[in-house]
Design a protein around this motif. Structure first.
Motif: not given
Length: 254
Positions: A28-53
């Motif tokens: 369950i914890i693994f699936l929750l972490e993967m859900a968060v990772a997937t969310r970050i991956a989907a919006k990575f370019n936007t997040y990185y452009a605003e706050r890269p570090v």
């Protein structure tokens, strides 16, 4: 006869707790972490452009958590396989009054620690996520330095990429592993003696394993991957590597 049947029922409940509940929590914890990772991956370019570090730090923390969860899953399933191989069905049964407890018997009680796999270690997960989070700015600066020091050219991009790999493996890799084992030992409450022992027993073998895996990965990373994706790429490939580090660190600890 009734007592024997009751004991078998209790043994079955105990086995279900040992073989089902603990790995299920890990999953369950693994699936929750993967859900968060997937969310970050989907919006990575936007997040990185605003706050890269900050984006790199959060990404590193999540992927570090995924890696440690994978390592803990491996440990849980290894235990289950070993227990079955040893005839793990013959567990010491719990008493009737223990069915009213919300948690398993305490350490040493009724042989519980001998028959049950290690529960999910949230403190260990937190340590790995914190390490990934705080190590990310250092990696960010390092990758930026390599990019500026050895810029890739269209005429001959391979040579600068190989120079980046050489610098990364012979300078940053030993430093990074030293930081990892030092941080983990201190975070686990170990002192100078524990740190010395860990460096003596596992540092060099781990560094050798690093030289087997990472040069090829980093050649691909520096040669093909855009700079904003280089740390996430390393962290993604590094899930297996960090799981290996987690298993190595925990085995040394035990």
């Amino acid at each position: 006869m009734i007592a024997s049947t009751k004991r078998k029922v209790l043994d079955g409940l105990n086995r279900r707790y040992i073989y089902g509940r603990v790995p299920l929590l890990h999953t369950i914890i693994f699936l929750l972490e993967m859900a968060v990772a997937t969310r970050i991956a989907a919006k990575f370019n936007t997040y990185y452009a605003e706050r890269p570090v900050l984006t790199t730090m959060v990404t590193n923390a999540v992927l570090g958590g995924v890696a440690d969860t994978v390592a803990q899953l491996i440990t849980a399933f290894r235990f289950r396989s070993a227990q079955r191989a040893r005839g793990g069905d013959d567990f010491i049964s719990i008493e009737i009054h223990d069915l009213d407890k919300e948690k398993p018997p305490a350490v040493g009680e009724l042989g519980h620690t001998r028959s049950s796999p290690p529960p999910f270690d949230f403190e260990r997960l937190t340590r790995f996520m914190a390490y990934g989070f705080f190590m990310a700015p250092i990696q960010f600066q390092w990758f930026g330095f390599l990019s500026r020091a050895f810029p890739l050219t269209k005429k001959n991009p391979t040579v600068p990429a190989l120079k980046r790999v050489a610098f990364d493996q012979f300078i940053f890799a030993p430093f990074g592993l030293a930081c990892f084992f030092t941080y983990m030992t201190i975070a686990e409450g170990g002192g100078k003696r524990a740190l010395t022992q860990k460096f003596r027993d596992v540092y060099l073998p781990t560094l050798k394993a690093n030289f087997v895996l990472w040069p090829a990965v980093q050649i691909l990373n520096f040669r093909v991957v855009p700079i904003q994706f280089q740390i996430p790429f390393v962290s993604s490939i590094g899930i297996a590597w960090t799981a290996y580090l987690s298993l190595t660190n925990s085995s040394e600890e035990s």
